[in-house]
Design a protein around this motif. Structure first.
Motif, PDB file in Angstrom:
ATOM      1  N   LYS A 103     -71.866  31.330  14.195  1.00  0.00           N
ATOM      2  CA  LYS A 103     -71.192  31.744  12.962  1.00  0.00           C
ATOM      3  C   LYS A 103     -71.779  33.083  12.522  1.00  0.00           C
ATOM      4  CE  LYS A 103     -69.601  27.551  10.790  1.00  0.00           C
ATOM      5  NZ  LYS A 103     -69.831  26.552   9.760  1.00  0.00           N
ATOM      6  N   ASP A 104     -70.995  33.848  11.750  1.00  0.00           N
ATOM      7  CA  ASP A 104     -71.409  35.196  11.310  1.00  0.00           C
ATOM      8  C   ASP A 104     -72.792  35.220  10.671  1.00  0.00           C
ATOM      9  OD1 ASP A 104     -69.233  36.377  12.206  1.00  0.00           O
ATOM     10  OD2 ASP A 104     -68.211  36.583  10.259  1.00  0.00           O
ATOM     11  N   ASN A 105     -73.081  34.163   9.868  1.00  0.00           N
ATOM     12  CA  ASN A 105     -74.327  34.197   9.098  1.00  0.00           C
ATOM     13  C   ASN A 105     -75.547  33.652   9.847  1.00  0.00           C
ATOM     14  OD1 ASN A 105     -73.466  31.625   9.171  1.00  0.00           O
ATOM     15  ND2 ASN A 105     -73.542  31.245   6.951  1.00  0.00           N
ATOM     16  N   LEU A 106     -75.356  33.264  11.130  1.00  0.00           N
ATOM     17  CA  LEU A 106     -76.485  32.713  11.884  1.00  0.00           C
ATOM     18  C   LEU A 106     -77.158  33.841  12.680  1.00  0.00           C
ATOM     19  CD1 LEU A 106     -78.040  30.146  12.712  1.00  0.00           C
ATOM     20  CD2 LEU A 106     -76.416  29.858  14.590  1.00  0.00           C
ATOM     21  N   GLU A 107     -78.455  34.050  12.387  1.00  0.00           N
ATOM     22  CA  GLU A 107     -79.174  35.143  13.052  1.00  0.00           C
ATOM     23  C   GLU A 107     -79.218  34.901  14.566  1.00  0.00           C
ATOM     24  OE1 GLU A 107     -83.562  37.120  13.372  1.00  0.00           O
ATOM     25  OE2 GLU A 107     -83.284  35.457  11.971  1.00  0.00           O
ATOM     26  N   LEU A 108     -78.926  35.970  15.331  1.00  0.00           N
ATOM     27  CA  LEU A 108     -78.907  35.848  16.787  1.00  0.00           C
ATOM     28  C   LEU A 108     -80.342  35.838  17.323  1.00  0.00           C
ATOM     29  CD1 LEU A 108     -77.175  35.592  19.269  1.00  0.00           C
ATOM     30  CD2 LEU A 108     -77.054  38.069  19.417  1.00  0.00           C
ATOM     31  N   ASP A 109     -80.889  34.628  17.359  1.00  0.00           N
ATOM     32  CA  ASP A 109     -82.258  34.449  17.810  1.00  0.00           C
ATOM     33  C   ASP A 109     -82.264  33.196  18.680  1.00  0.00           C
ATOM     34  OD1 ASP A 109     -85.317  35.211  16.747  1.00  0.00           O
ATOM     35  OD2 ASP A 109     -85.070  33.171  17.529  1.00  0.00           O
ATOM     36  N   ILE A 110     -83.029  33.248  19.755  1.00  0.00           N
ATOM     37  CA  ILE A 110     -83.018  32.131  20.709  1.00  0.00           C
ATOM     38  C   ILE A 110     -83.406  30.797  20.046  1.00  0.00           C
ATOM     39  CG2 ILE A 110     -85.399  32.482  21.570  1.00  0.00           C
ATOM     40  CD1 ILE A 110     -82.634  31.973  24.021  1.00  0.00           C
ATOM     41  N   THR A 111     -84.248  30.865  19.006  1.00  0.00           N
ATOM     42  CA  THR A 111     -84.669  29.620  18.348  1.00  0.00           C
ATOM     43  C   THR A 111     -83.533  29.026  17.499  1.00  0.00           C
ATOM     44  OG1 THR A 111     -85.569  30.879  16.509  1.00  0.00           O
ATOM     45  CG2 THR A 111     -87.123  30.261  18.250  1.00  0.00           C
ATOM     46  N   ASN A 112     -82.447  29.806  17.318  1.00  0.00           N
ATOM     47  CA  ASN A 112     -81.296  29.277  16.576  1.00  0.00           C
ATOM     48  C   ASN A 112     -80.220  28.705  17.491  1.00  0.00           C
ATOM     49  OD1 ASN A 112     -82.282  29.809  14.062  1.00  0.00           O
ATOM     50  ND2 ASN A 112     -81.361  31.844  13.921  1.00  0.00           N
ATOM     51  N   LEU A 113     -80.472  28.750  18.805  1.00  0.00           N
ATOM     52  CA  LEU A 113     -79.443  28.281  19.741  1.00  0.00           C
ATOM     53  C   LEU A 113     -79.037  26.832  19.466  1.00  0.00           C
ATOM     54  CD1 LEU A 113     -77.626  28.613  22.200  1.00  0.00           C
ATOM     55  CD2 LEU A 113     -79.602  28.257  23.669  1.00  0.00           C
ATOM     56  N   HIS A 114     -80.015  25.989  19.144  1.00  0.00           N
ATOM     57  CA  HIS A 114     -79.677  24.569  18.915  1.00  0.00           C
ATOM     58  C   HIS A 114     -78.787  24.414  17.676  1.00  0.00           C
ATOM     59  CE1 HIS A 114     -82.652  23.504  15.659  1.00  0.00           C
ATOM     60  NE2 HIS A 114     -83.109  24.675  16.052  1.00  0.00           N
ATOM     61  N   ILE A 115     -78.927  25.344  16.708  1.00  0.00           N
ATOM     62  CA  ILE A 115     -78.052  25.273  15.517  1.00  0.00           C
ATOM     63  C   ILE A 115     -76.627  25.663  15.916  1.00  0.00           C
ATOM     64  CG2 ILE A 115     -77.635  26.187  13.187  1.00  0.00           C
ATOM     65  CD1 ILE A 115     -80.669  26.703  12.996  1.00  0.00           C
ATOM     66  N   ALA A 116     -76.531  26.745  16.731  1.00  0.00           N
ATOM     67  CA  ALA A 116     -75.198  27.178  17.196  1.00  0.00           C
ATOM     68  C   ALA A 116     -74.534  26.057  18.001  1.00  0.00           C
ATOM     69  CB  ALA A 116     -75.339  28.440  18.053  1.00  0.00           C
ATOM     70  N   GLN A 117     -75.324  25.320  18.755  1.00  0.00           N
ATOM     71  CA  GLN A 117     -74.754  24.231  19.551  1.00  0.00           C
ATOM     72  C   GLN A 117     -74.260  23.087  18.660  1.00  0.00           C
ATOM     73  OE1 GLN A 117     -77.843  23.461  22.516  1.00  0.00           O
ATOM     74  NE2 GLN A 117     -76.626  24.621  23.979  1.00  0.00           N
ATOM     75  N   ASP A 118     -75.017  22.804  17.606  1.00  0.00           N
ATOM     76  CA  ASP A 118     -74.549  21.763  16.676  1.00  0.00           C
ATOM     77  C   ASP A 118     -73.254  22.209  15.977  1.00  0.00           C
ATOM     78  OD1 ASP A 118     -76.620  20.107  17.355  1.00  0.00           O
ATOM     79  OD2 ASP A 118     -77.894  20.650  15.659  1.00  0.00           O
ATOM     80  N   GLU A 119     -73.151  23.518  15.682  1.00  0.00           N
ATOM     81  CA  GLU A 119     -71.924  24.042  15.054  1.00  0.00           C
ATOM     82  C   GLU A 119     -70.721  23.855  15.987  1.00  0.00           C
ATOM     83  OE1 GLU A 119     -71.569  24.927  12.095  1.00  0.00           O
ATOM     84  OE2 GLU A 119     -73.454  25.746  11.339  1.00  0.00           O
ATOM     85  N   ALA A 146     -70.364  21.486  18.202  1.00  0.00           N
ATOM     86  CA  ALA A 146     -69.999  20.067  18.175  1.00  0.00           C
ATOM     87  C   ALA A 146     -69.175  19.760  16.909  1.00  0.00           C
ATOM     88  CB  ALA A 146     -71.257  19.203  18.220  1.00  0.00           C
ATOM     89  N   GLU A 147     -69.576  20.354  15.783  1.00  0.00           N
ATOM     90  CA  GLU A 147     -68.837  20.137  14.525  1.00  0.00           C
ATOM     91  C   GLU A 147     -67.422  20.718  14.629  1.00  0.00           C
ATOM     92  OE1 GLU A 147     -69.435  18.343  11.986  1.00  0.00           O
ATOM     93  OE2 GLU A 147     -71.579  17.939  12.171  1.00  0.00           O
ATOM     94  N   LEU A 148     -67.322  21.867  15.320  1.00  0.00           N
ATOM     95  CA  LEU A 148     -66.008  22.493  15.493  1.00  0.00           C
ATOM     96  C   LEU A 148     -65.067  21.552  16.255  1.00  0.00           C
ATOM     97  CD1 LEU A 148     -64.494  25.392  15.284  1.00  0.00           C
ATOM     98  CD2 LEU A 148     -64.986  25.488  17.732  1.00  0.00           C
ATOM     99  N   ILE A 149     -65.618  20.921  17.303  1.00  0.00           N
ATOM    100  CA  ILE A 149     -64.799  19.979  18.085  1.00  0.00           C
ATOM    101  C   ILE A 149     -64.325  18.841  17.174  1.00  0.00           C
ATOM    102  CG2 ILE A 149     -64.829  18.312  20.019  1.00  0.00           C
ATOM    103  CD1 ILE A 149     -65.046  21.255  20.970  1.00  0.00           C
ATOM    104  N   VAL A 150     -65.278  18.249  16.441  1.00  0.00           N
ATOM    105  CA  VAL A 150     -64.939  17.099  15.587  1.00  0.00           C
ATOM    106  C   VAL A 150     -63.865  17.498  14.552  1.00  0.00           C
ATOM    107  CG1 VAL A 150     -65.833  15.410  13.932  1.00  0.00           C
ATOM    108  CG2 VAL A 150     -67.226  16.076  15.877  1.00  0.00           C
ATOM    109  N   SER A 151     -63.974  18.719  14.035  1.00  0.00           N
ATOM    110  CA  SER A 151     -63.036  19.134  12.979  1.00  0.00           C
ATOM    111  C   SER A 151     -61.611  19.334  13.516  1.00  0.00           C
ATOM    112  CB  SER A 151     -63.523  20.424  12.306  1.00  0.00           C
ATOM    113  OG  SER A 151     -63.406  21.502  13.205  1.00  0.00           O
ATOM    114  N   HIS A 152     -61.447  19.368  14.840  1.00  0.00           N
ATOM    115  CA  HIS A 152     -60.101  19.553  15.405  1.00  0.00           C
ATOM    116  C   HIS A 152     -59.496  18.258  15.947  1.00  0.00           C
ATOM    117  CE1 HIS A 152     -60.946  23.772  14.893  1.00  0.00           C
ATOM    118  NE2 HIS A 152     -59.667  23.983  15.078  1.00  0.00           N
TER     119      HIS A 152
END
Ligand SMILES: C[S@@+](CC[C@H](N)C(=O)[O-])C[C@H]1O[C@@H](n2cnc3c(N)ncnc32)[C@H](O)[C@@H]1O
Length: 280
Positions: free
Chosen positions: A37-53, A55-61
């Protein structure tokens, strides 16, 4: 199950190693690129957050009427855990014994696991939705469409969230994805109607910049240092091994270490889209 090809075996081992490293160093549980997402800092330690997002995107569809889901190419079962927690009845399918054992640890008897390729799946069961999250690219498309039609309930859904190759000139530094024009040509004659589509190339491409950074700044220098160390001890043997495997080494360098494996290159050649179809 039919005997696995060399390509299938090396792909499975690649996924295992990717999971082991990602899980140990980065708390990564999924096996996909993530949704940045735009507001998520592009840092390797945030990868797991991007991955959870992601999964949420899939569920929301998922359409409201869906109660039962077959997750094809379910990886480590993390998306399935989320789906089960949200009240869906989920079965998992993957040809990887290693990954399926991870799912058994995670979900126990909350799911039924088919240890098979999708092409070889045999079951009497039918589902309200069949999903492919970054797994459609590995499956023969003709078989994917026919099996999905067969294993879906009346008015059921097929959700595909994956990479497709665009028809643009030049060689791409990334492999993966069915050719988009071929997919479009095939699906238009199949008994499915498009319900929803979302282009998420922009939100998945940052992962390529991250991986490129790791390869150029950690992996390559580490391998070079290892080779220098070996050469200082066993120069003749190392020289011989390098000569013997020169073609393989060049291929691996081109495939995984070329400097243009960037987000821009990915966006030029690939389209990452979420597609929801309904069986007709
Ligand atoms: C990149 S991982 C994606 C995993 C998971 N869906 C996720 O989003 O984290 C690809 C998955 O596809 C599976 N796979 C590869 N070839 C397959 C095939 N022919 N049929 C079904 N699954 C396959 C792999 O075992 C793996 O679980």
């Amino acid at each position: 199950m039919t005997k696995k090809s060399k390509k299938e075996v090396s792909r499975e081992i690649g996924l295992e190693v990717g999971y082991l490293c990602g899980n140990y160093f980065l708390k990564m549980n999924h096996l996909h690129y993530g949704y940045w997402k735009d507001n998520l800092e592009l840092d390797i330690t945030n990868l797991h957050i991007a991955q959870d997002e992601y999964a949420e995107l899939i569920v929301s569809h998922i359409p409201q009427s869906v109660k039962t889901i077959l997750d094809v190419g379910c990886g480590t079962g993390q998306i399935d855990k989320l789906l089960i927690d949200r009240g869906y009845k989920v079965d998992c399918l993957s040809p990887s014994n290693y990954l399926n054992n991870k799912i058994r640890e995670l979900l126990g008897d909350k799911t039924n696991i088919y240890e098979s390729t999708y092409e070889d799946l045999q079951t009497e069961k039918k589902y309200d939705m069949i999903q492919f999250c970054e797994s459609f690219q590995y499956i023969d498309m003709e078989k994917a469409f026919s099996n999905t039609h067969k294993f879906l309930n009346k008015d059921g859904y097929m959700l595909i969230c994956d990479i497709f190759k665009k028809d643009v000139p030049g060689k791409c530094a990334f492999s993966g994805g069915h050719r988009l024009t071929r997919f479009d040509d095939m699906i238009k004659d199949k008994p499915f109607k498009l319900i929803d589509s979302l282009d998420i190339t922009e939100q998945t491409a940052p992962n390529m910049d991250l991986m490129n950074d790791v390869v150029q700044n950690v992996l390559r220098p580490a391998i070079d240092a290892g080779v220098r160390f070996s050469e200082s001890r066993q120069a003749t043997i190392v020289k011989f091994v390098k000569w013997l495997y020169r073609k393989k080494i060049e291929k691996l360098k081109r495939k995984y270490c070329s400097e243009n494996r960037t987000g821009e290159e990915f966006k030029k050649h690939k389209l990452y889209q979420l597609l929801l179809f309904q069986k007709v």
